[in-house]
Scaffold this motif. Sequence first.
Motif, PDB file in Angstrom:
ATOM      1  N   ASP A  81       0.849  -1.194   0.000  1.00 40.25           N
ATOM      2  CA  ASP A  81       0.000   0.000   0.000  1.00 40.25           C
ATOM      3  C   ASP A  81       0.884   1.244   0.000  1.00 40.25           C
ATOM      4  OD1 ASP A  81      -1.884   1.962   0.328  1.00 40.25           O
ATOM      5  OD2 ASP A  81      -2.566   1.301   2.313  1.00 40.25           O
ATOM      6  N   THR A 103       0.082   4.254   0.349  1.00 41.19           N
ATOM      7  CA  THR A 103      -0.306   5.244   1.360  1.00 41.19           C
ATOM      8  C   THR A 103       0.420   5.011   2.689  1.00 41.19           C
ATOM      9  OG1 THR A 103      -2.222   3.959   2.081  1.00 41.19           O
ATOM     10  CG2 THR A 103      -2.563   5.563   0.309  1.00 41.19           C
ATOM     11  N   SER A 104       0.826   3.755   2.936  1.00 44.29           N
ATOM     12  CA  SER A 104       1.558   3.483   4.183  1.00 44.29           C
ATOM     13  C   SER A 104       2.925   4.154   4.166  1.00 44.29           C
ATOM     14  CB  SER A 104       1.721   1.977   4.383  1.00 44.29           C
ATOM     15  OG  SER A 104       2.565   1.412   3.395  1.00 44.29           O
ATOM     16  N   GLU A 143       3.406   7.063   2.823  1.00 47.44           N
ATOM     17  CA  GLU A 143       3.130   8.488   3.015  1.00 47.44           C
ATOM     18  C   GLU A 143       2.884   8.825   4.478  1.00 47.44           C
ATOM     19  OE1 GLU A 143       0.943   9.586  -1.199  1.00 47.44           O
ATOM     20  OE2 GLU A 143      -0.229   8.561   0.351  1.00 47.44           O
ATOM     21  N   SER A 144       2.374   7.862   5.238  1.00 45.25           N
ATOM     22  CA  SER A 144       1.983   8.140   6.625  1.00 45.25           C
ATOM     23  C   SER A 144       3.131   7.998   7.620  1.00 45.25           C
ATOM     24  CB  SER A 144       0.844   7.205   7.044  1.00 45.25           C
ATOM     25  OG  SER A 144       1.247   5.845   6.966  1.00 45.25           O
ATOM     26  N   SER A 204       8.136  12.202   4.765  1.00 49.43           N
ATOM     27  CA  SER A 204       7.505  10.889   4.720  1.00 49.43           C
ATOM     28  C   SER A 204       8.500   9.909   4.113  1.00 49.43           C
ATOM     29  CB  SER A 204       6.236  10.920   3.878  1.00 49.43           C
ATOM     30  OG  SER A 204       6.548  11.056   2.502  1.00 49.43           O
TER      31      SER A 204
END
Length: 604
Positions: A333, A335-336, A338-339, A347
Amino acid sequence: MNKKLFTLASTATVAAVALAGCVETKSDVKENDSATTETAGAKPVIELLGMASSEQDMNIVRDQLVKNGFDVKLNIQPDYGSFTAQQDAGNFDIAISSWTTVTGNPDYAVRGLFKTGGDYSRTSDETVDKLIDEASTLTGDEAKEKYKELEQALVFDNAYIAPLYISQKFQGIYKAEVNPDTVRLPKSRAQAWETISFNDEGKNASETLVLHQALASLTSLDPVKANDGSINTLNTNMYVRLVNLSDTDEVVSEGSLSYDHAVAENNEEYYFVLRDDINFAKVEGEKAVDTGDLVSAEDVVFSLNRAKDETSVPDHRTYSIHENIDTVEIVSDITSLESVKTADGKSVLEELSDELPAAISEVVTDEKDVDNAAGKYQVVKLTTPNPFPQVLNYLAHQSGGIVSEAAVSAVNTFDVASYDPNTDIAYGDQSTVTEGASYANHLAASGPYILVKKNDYEATFVKNPAYQAGTENEPKIENISVRFIQDNDSALSALRNGEIHVLQSVPETKTDVVEGDENLQLKTADSNAVSYLLFNTSGRETAKSADLRKAVLHSINQDEFISYYQGKKKPAVSTVSPLIDTGLKLEADSKKVKEFLKAYNESK
């Protein structure tokens, strides 16, 4: 981006050095009469074990001990195998030993050597164990102070070792044929072959580069099954890793399987964005061929999971190096990424995105979907159970080399628990590449070169045609021969005659020979190699009495070693010394020797 992350210092090979055929010789040095008198006439007998190649060091140690009221028996063994047999049998009080921290981090300089249960440890001390674990999680000044505490406990409080000196590196190059500017001399990592070029670059495709190593018997060509001088350089050049060490021991992505890597701010999560221009090579008809099999995230997960699992292969030699790896997984993923934040507030996705062929648009879990030019990358995430930034140094070790899941699984079909070396063939067994009836080369190389065949005289390597082709990391020379010459003087003669092109270890006492030869060039660098006396802590008087060990410790005068080696050695305190200067120093002190010998005799 050439990422440089934390390494407390710089980073080879495990090498306990020893000596040959049980010989006892008499010292010409007169003992210190007052030492004997002031210790109630006692003359403890110390058996000193070592190899013939270290006989001069043994003689210096013997003379220093005799001066301070000891009797010394020399146990000189002809080779490393004989030495370790004597050591394992406990036939010594002190042994000439050495260690090179080939990972550039201080944890590797102590964990396997001195922690209870370590691969090479003869020490069992709860205080030492605790300090090793505490120091491994720290950085900067905090780490320096903790390693100072460790040295104090290891050397001065308990005298488990007695330091002799830090060595330097001296490399000889046959500059009449080879371009010295292309030959690296790293502080810690093994010799890198892919950069080397002949002066006449037109010869790179047709001529054979001849290198050298002393040991002809190869422990294993499976990178997790061996950790010694017979294979460290060979496996380093046959298997790519997630990261590398620079020549000055910084952890970098340059020349590795990753374009870049990032560390989460908690120092427990590590991310690697993989490149797609390396395939495994195999050998067909004594030539290297591209298998078409990408060195992928799947292979990374397989390789590191087996590296940290003691039961994954018979006779696993390197699992303790990777015991701080908790999980290895393929990120699915984007998005993981980015977080999760790094220590500088970026990030992980931002940190990984510098200087890629194309921006990361998608992370994929299947190697068939990888296409870096289209922004499709594989990203590997590694976690540690506690903050442990030194894990990166361990990933740069040859045992972190990425193997082919398909190739290894095809060979290792036996049950590990019931493995029989007489009937079962394991991946990397040297018999499979040895000329003759046993030859059945099954190797799959992810690095710049692959071993084609060997005999007692040499090992023959050829370039991996699918290793970063068209980049600055593509190997320059097609064919390499590693010549086996055990005797240092013979190896130096071969260099002078142009029979070998690079001599990686020129003896300190022969550097003037290289400097005086117009066909040769000498390169010099600091190293992480420390020589020391290892005390027997089982069954001997040295095991029973810290006072006896401390008497030996304070008999050691490092200045005499430095003088003998013409200033080409440096003072040491422990195996950490080349990495961190704790400010501690060992001083020869005959007064302390007398006090400790007196205390030892009174306690008997």
